[in-house]
Scaffold this motif. Sequence first.
Motif, short mmCIF file in Angstrom:
data_model
loop_
_atom_site.label_atom_id
_atom_site.label_comp_id
_atom_site.label_asym_id
_atom_site.label_seq_id
_atom_site.Cartn_x
_atom_site.Cartn_y
_atom_site.Cartn_z
N PRO A 65 51.70 -85.87 -33.69
CA PRO A 65 50.38 -86.09 -34.30
C PRO A 65 49.87 -84.85 -35.02
O PRO A 65 50.03 -83.73 -34.55
CB PRO A 65 49.49 -86.43 -33.10
CG PRO A 65 50.16 -85.78 -31.93
CD PRO A 65 51.63 -85.88 -32.22
N LEU A 66 49.24 -85.09 -36.17
CA LEU A 66 48.57 -84.06 -36.94
C LEU A 66 47.09 -84.43 -37.04
O LEU A 66 46.75 -85.55 -37.38
CB LEU A 66 49.15 -83.96 -38.36
CG LEU A 66 50.66 -83.80 -38.50
CD1 LEU A 66 51.03 -83.68 -39.98
CD2 LEU A 66 51.18 -82.60 -37.73
N LEU B 96 51.09 -74.97 -36.21
CA LEU B 96 50.78 -75.33 -37.59
C LEU B 96 51.99 -75.95 -38.27
O LEU B 96 53.13 -75.53 -38.06
CB LEU B 96 50.36 -74.10 -38.39
CG LEU B 96 49.00 -73.48 -38.05
CD1 LEU B 96 48.81 -72.20 -38.84
CD2 LEU B 96 47.87 -74.45 -38.35
N VAL B 97 51.73 -76.95 -39.07
CA VAL B 97 52.70 -77.51 -40.01
C VAL B 97 52.13 -77.35 -41.40
O VAL B 97 50.93 -77.59 -41.62
CB VAL B 97 52.99 -78.98 -39.69
CG1 VAL B 97 53.58 -79.70 -40.89
CG2 VAL B 97 53.94 -79.11 -38.51
N ARG B 98 52.96 -76.96 -42.35
CA ARG B 98 52.48 -76.80 -43.72
C ARG B 98 53.19 -77.79 -44.63
O ARG B 98 54.36 -78.11 -44.46
CB ARG B 98 52.71 -75.37 -44.20
CG ARG B 98 54.17 -74.97 -44.27
CD ARG B 98 54.33 -73.52 -44.66
NE ARG B 98 55.73 -73.11 -44.55
CZ ARG B 98 56.12 -71.93 -44.08
NH1 ARG B 98 55.23 -71.04 -43.68
NH2 ARG B 98 57.40 -71.64 -44.02
N SER C 8 49.25 -79.24 -35.38
CA SER C 8 50.37 -80.10 -35.01
C SER C 8 50.74 -79.90 -33.55
O SER C 8 50.79 -78.77 -33.06
CB SER C 8 51.58 -79.77 -35.90
OG SER C 8 52.76 -80.34 -35.40
N THR C 9 50.99 -81.00 -32.87
CA THR C 9 51.54 -80.96 -31.51
C THR C 9 52.72 -81.92 -31.44
O THR C 9 52.61 -83.07 -31.87
CB THR C 9 50.48 -81.37 -30.47
OG1 THR C 9 49.42 -80.41 -30.46
CG2 THR C 9 51.09 -81.43 -29.07
N THR C 10 53.84 -81.45 -30.89
CA THR C 10 55.01 -82.30 -30.73
C THR C 10 55.14 -82.73 -29.28
O THR C 10 55.32 -81.89 -28.39
CB THR C 10 56.29 -81.57 -31.18
OG1 THR C 10 56.18 -81.23 -32.57
CG2 THR C 10 57.51 -82.45 -30.98
N GLN D 133 55.09 -74.28 -37.05
CA GLN D 133 56.02 -75.08 -36.28
C GLN D 133 57.17 -75.59 -37.15
O GLN D 133 56.96 -76.09 -38.24
CB GLN D 133 55.27 -76.27 -35.68
CG GLN D 133 56.14 -77.25 -34.91
CD GLN D 133 55.30 -78.38 -34.37
OE1 GLN D 133 54.13 -78.21 -34.06
NE2 GLN D 133 55.89 -79.55 -34.25
N GLU D 134 58.37 -75.46 -36.62
CA GLU D 134 59.53 -76.12 -37.23
C GLU D 134 59.47 -77.58 -36.84
O GLU D 134 59.16 -77.92 -35.69
CB GLU D 134 60.82 -75.50 -36.68
CG GLU D 134 62.10 -76.19 -37.16
CD GLU D 134 63.31 -75.71 -36.39
OE1 GLU D 134 64.42 -76.04 -36.80
OE2 GLU D 134 63.15 -75.02 -35.37
#
Length: 399
Positions: A217-218, A274-276, A284-286, A5-6
């Motif tokens: 949230p992560l 995903l966020v790295r 990750s969810t936006t 995810q950006e």
Amino acid sequence: MTTVQEHPATRGAAAGTIGAATALLDAYRSGTDRFFASPTRTLLARGVHAPVADGERPLPDRVQDALAAAHAAGVPDPLVIGAIPFAPAAPSALVVPAGLRRAPALAADPLTALPAPRPEPAAWSVHPVPAPERYAEAVEAAVARMTAGGLRKVVLARALDLTGGRAPDVPAMLQRLARGDARGYTFAVPTPDGTTLLGASPELLVSRRGTTLVANPLAGSAPRSDDLAEDVRRAAALLQSAKDLHEHAVVVDAMRAVLAPYCAALDVPDKPTLVRTATMWHLSTTLTGTLAEPSLSALDLACALHPTPAVCGAPTALAREVIGELEPFDRHLYTGMVGWGDSRGDGEWVVTIRCAEASERGLRLYAGAGVVPSSDPAAETAETGAKFRTFLDAVGAAL
């Protein structure tokens, strides 16, 4: 296929003057300044015009009073900046600064690609609190509580105390944290007890710009690997992990329930991406929404959300109780929130993770893991160890 995810705040971010953001990073002075960098802006606050008063009135009301008083005193476009603790009744570390410098995001400054100087060699003594085997026992006890019923999730943390032959070089650590992940959230804030809270959080609690809110949230994590093939395998496995997907869903469902009554529209994706960061993969969810009541500030929303199940658990009251029983320390500002808010109600509030408290004596690092009924104590202990890497790399220490 693995989806990365950006960050939502980086979309359409304006490119700034070369060197503008890194100039604020270079100008930071430990103990007196407050630094906050996000995917939308970089802030360097100098001195204190006025602290936000402690008291029994709701924190957003006290913040509005401080901003109104600053405006009446001639402070142009005042804002508050600082940190809010995990415990709801504990004093905050928020101020209206005496001076403020602003710049575009660090990620928009090409000079962030220049590496920060490596940590000078130091003989750090590392003391875990609690010992890893005691932490694993706490995870096991939490799982037993869930099996008995009532508790659905709890986030348990542990700490590392680092001491050495000299005081930590806070500006140098901030440089390494900021340049190591320029697209994240980097902060350094003096605290009332004389320490400095600094860190590099990947997690946006909530932001507000006009009537638009964003929450990111992560929950659910896996350590990165230096081997590319293994790194991709771990990312793909995280997206398919039933345990981590369950942990993530608990957080997203709770945040949806809190935010929906405030919104005329709220978009919540069906599946996480995903966020790295430099050391971790995160589910990750936006969430994006349009406020039904424009008078609600970013801080109003943040206080309604805090603490989310990503840092506390579910149900909240029971999770707090279990944390108090099983963690052998006071979290203070860890897993609180850090950020800024202005008199228009706009602001950014970030979950205070991947952080440390720096004092003349050394550093206290924090890391936590979300415990659900399927949690394995050894795996959760390893996850906290991986999360410590963000700061251990910044100071040149190792477990």
